[in-house]
Write a protein that holds these residues in place. Structure first.
Motif, PDB file in Angstrom:
ATOM      1  N   ALA A 201       0.473  41.410 -28.230  1.00  0.00           N
ATOM      2  CA  ALA A 201      -0.722  40.247 -29.117  1.00  0.00           C
ATOM      3  C   ALA A 201      -1.591  40.290 -28.922  1.00  0.00           C
ATOM      4  N   VAL A 202      -1.920  40.519 -27.593  1.00  0.00           N
ATOM      5  CA  VAL A 202      -3.901  40.533 -26.973  1.00  0.00           C
ATOM      6  C   VAL A 202      -4.051  42.231 -27.802  1.00  0.00           C
ATOM      7  N   VAL A 203      -3.354  42.666 -27.514  1.00  0.00           N
ATOM      8  CA  VAL A 203      -4.610  44.364 -28.411  1.00  0.00           C
ATOM      9  C   VAL A 203      -4.756  44.270 -29.705  1.00  0.00           C
TER      10      VAL A 203
ATOM     11  N   ASP B 204       3.512  46.016 -18.637  1.00  0.00           N
ATOM     12  CA  ASP B 204       4.582  46.003 -19.682  1.00  0.00           C
ATOM     13  C   ASP B 204       4.796  47.428 -19.327  1.00  0.00           C
ATOM     14  N   GLY B 205       4.504  48.848 -18.815  1.00  0.00           N
ATOM     15  CA  GLY B 205       4.841  50.043 -19.310  1.00  0.00           C
ATOM     16  C   GLY B 205       6.113  49.742 -20.132  1.00  0.00           C
TER      17      GLY B 205
ATOM     18  N   MET C 205     -14.487  46.919 -29.003  1.00  0.00           N
ATOM     19  CA  MET C 205     -13.945  48.441 -28.740  1.00  0.00           C
ATOM     20  C   MET C 205     -13.440  48.236 -27.127  1.00  0.00           C
ATOM     21  N   PHE C 206     -14.028  47.716 -26.663  1.00  0.00           N
ATOM     22  CA  PHE C 206     -13.825  47.748 -25.064  1.00  0.00           C
ATOM     23  C   PHE C 206     -12.502  46.844 -24.207  1.00  0.00           C
ATOM     24  N   GLY C 207     -12.872  45.372 -25.333  1.00  0.00           N
ATOM     25  CA  GLY C 207     -11.003  44.640 -25.170  1.00  0.00           C
ATOM     26  C   GLY C 207     -10.035  45.294 -26.234  1.00  0.00           C
ATOM     27  N   LEU C 208     -10.077  46.795 -26.419  1.00  0.00           N
ATOM     28  CA  LEU C 208      -9.219  47.236 -27.063  1.00  0.00           C
ATOM     29  C   LEU C 208      -8.775  47.927 -25.355  1.00  0.00           C
TER      30      LEU C 208
ATOM     31  N   GLY D  85      -7.481  45.645 -22.778  1.00  0.00           N
ATOM     32  CA  GLY D  85      -6.077  45.037 -23.843  1.00  0.00           C
ATOM     33  C   GLY D  85      -5.077  46.140 -23.021  1.00  0.00           C
ATOM     34  N   LEU D  86      -5.178  47.408 -23.529  1.00  0.00           N
ATOM     35  CA  LEU D  86      -3.975  49.006 -23.595  1.00  0.00           C
ATOM     36  C   LEU D  86      -3.412  49.333 -22.311  1.00  0.00           C
TER      37      LEU D  86
END
Length: 328
Positions: free
Chosen positions: A43-45, A230-231, A216-219, A222-223
């Motif tokens: 959800a954050v991503v 949760d991978g 951009m950095f957050g993405l 987040g990933l």
């Protein structure tokens, strides 16, 4: 000067955004549904993706819907200024941590307790403003911070419960996790907000361009967090497992909330923001009690909530210090 109608619209939007995000997030984390619960990390991503798209569209609008101008501004301000862009990595990483912590907090705390406790971000923002920006606070601001701490302490004061000892112990442990998550989120919010404000004051870039850089950095962060924590579940069931209408509403509110606040904040003075915070706390309390039914308020809670509301108004009474800047 903003018209009274615009001020009231701003008040309504602020109250709606702050209250609906907390309540829908809490509801989504406690909803009993068939199948796995959605992943907070995913959800954050998705919220970061929505923020980037929204900010790109706002920059597009600022430049008269010219695709050539949009490409030029993104190249000049992001691709051709790597050092300036890298400055946003620190607050972006902290904001990503904060967003994940809010899901942890609302998985373990009722909405009303969360709302009141999260006002400690006023304290952390004030302290970081003094230390990082050299801002001076007046007597009323320091007094309000003391009242704020007292109010939050009362809200967290343990109340007597007739529940079974095992259930009471489990509830206490869950609340401890929730409170710890809120406290860390308050510290991260204060530091990242002041750091972001300092960067904005040192450059002439559009706030929307800065938010694209943050996104951009957050993405990326987040990933990385999603794959690290949760991978296995993502590989097994996909990153959209457990998603429903409520989940998408949470993602949209989190993504667009900062943009909404940034758009209306110029019409909202400190008193208006105090009203918005107070109404949000009151609404969260009533809805948690009557609708979510996960909250049984005590007299000590109400006393603490009143002190927090008083502190919120008092902090904006003298000098009008700059608020924690909106991170879209």
């Amino acid at each position: 000067m903003a018209s009274p109608r615009l001020k009231y619209v701003s008040l309504g939007v602020l109250v709606f955004q702050t209250t609906s995000l907390v309540l829908t997030m809490r509801y989504s984390r406690t909803l009993q549904a068939d199948g796995p619960r959605y992943l907070a990390s995913s959800a954050v991503v998705l919220a970061e993706v929505m923020k980037i798209i929204s900010c790109v569209l706002l920059v597009f609008k600022e430049h008269s819907y010219s695709m050539r101008a949009l490409n030029s501004i993104l190249r000049q301000e992001i691709a051709h200024k790597p050092i300036e862009t890298l400055k946003l990595a620190i607050p972006s990483g902290i904001y990503t941590l904060q967003n994940n912590l809010l899901y942890v907090a609302l998985s373990n705390l009722d909405a009303a307790t969360y709302q009141v406790t999260y006002q400690l971000k006023i304290l952390t923002t004030a302290l970081f403003s003094v230390s990082m920006l050299g801002r001076r606070l007046g007597v009323y601001q320091w007094l309000s911070l003391l009242i704020l701490m007292a109010g939050v302490a009362l809200v967290q004061w343990p109340s007597e419960s007739a529940a079974a000892p095992e259930k009471a112990a489990l509830s206490a442990g869950s609340q401890l996790v929730g409170v710890a998550a809120v406290l860390v989120a308050c510290c991260s919010s204060g530091f990242a907000g002041v750091y972001f404000e300092k960067i904005l004051k040192e450059s002439k870039q559009s706030v929307w361009v800065r938010n694209i850089q943050l996104g951009m950095f957050g993405l990326v962060f987040g990933l990385f967090g999603m794959l690290a924590y949760d991978g296995e579940r993502v590989k097994a069931s996909g990153m959209l497992q457990g998603y429903n209408t409520i989940t998408w509403a949470v993602v949209a509110l989190q993504a667009l909330g900062g943009l909404v606040i940034a758009a209306v904040i110029k019409y909202a003075d400190n008193i208006l923001k105090g009203f918005a915070t107070s109404l949000s706390i009151i609404l969260s309390t009533f809805i948690s009690y009557f609708w979510l039914q996960d909250f049984d308020p005590s007299g000590v809670f109400f006393l603490g909530a009143i002190l927090v509301i008083v502190a919120t108004f008092l902090y904006g009474y003298e000098g009008k210090p700059s608020p924690n800047p909106s991170r879209a």
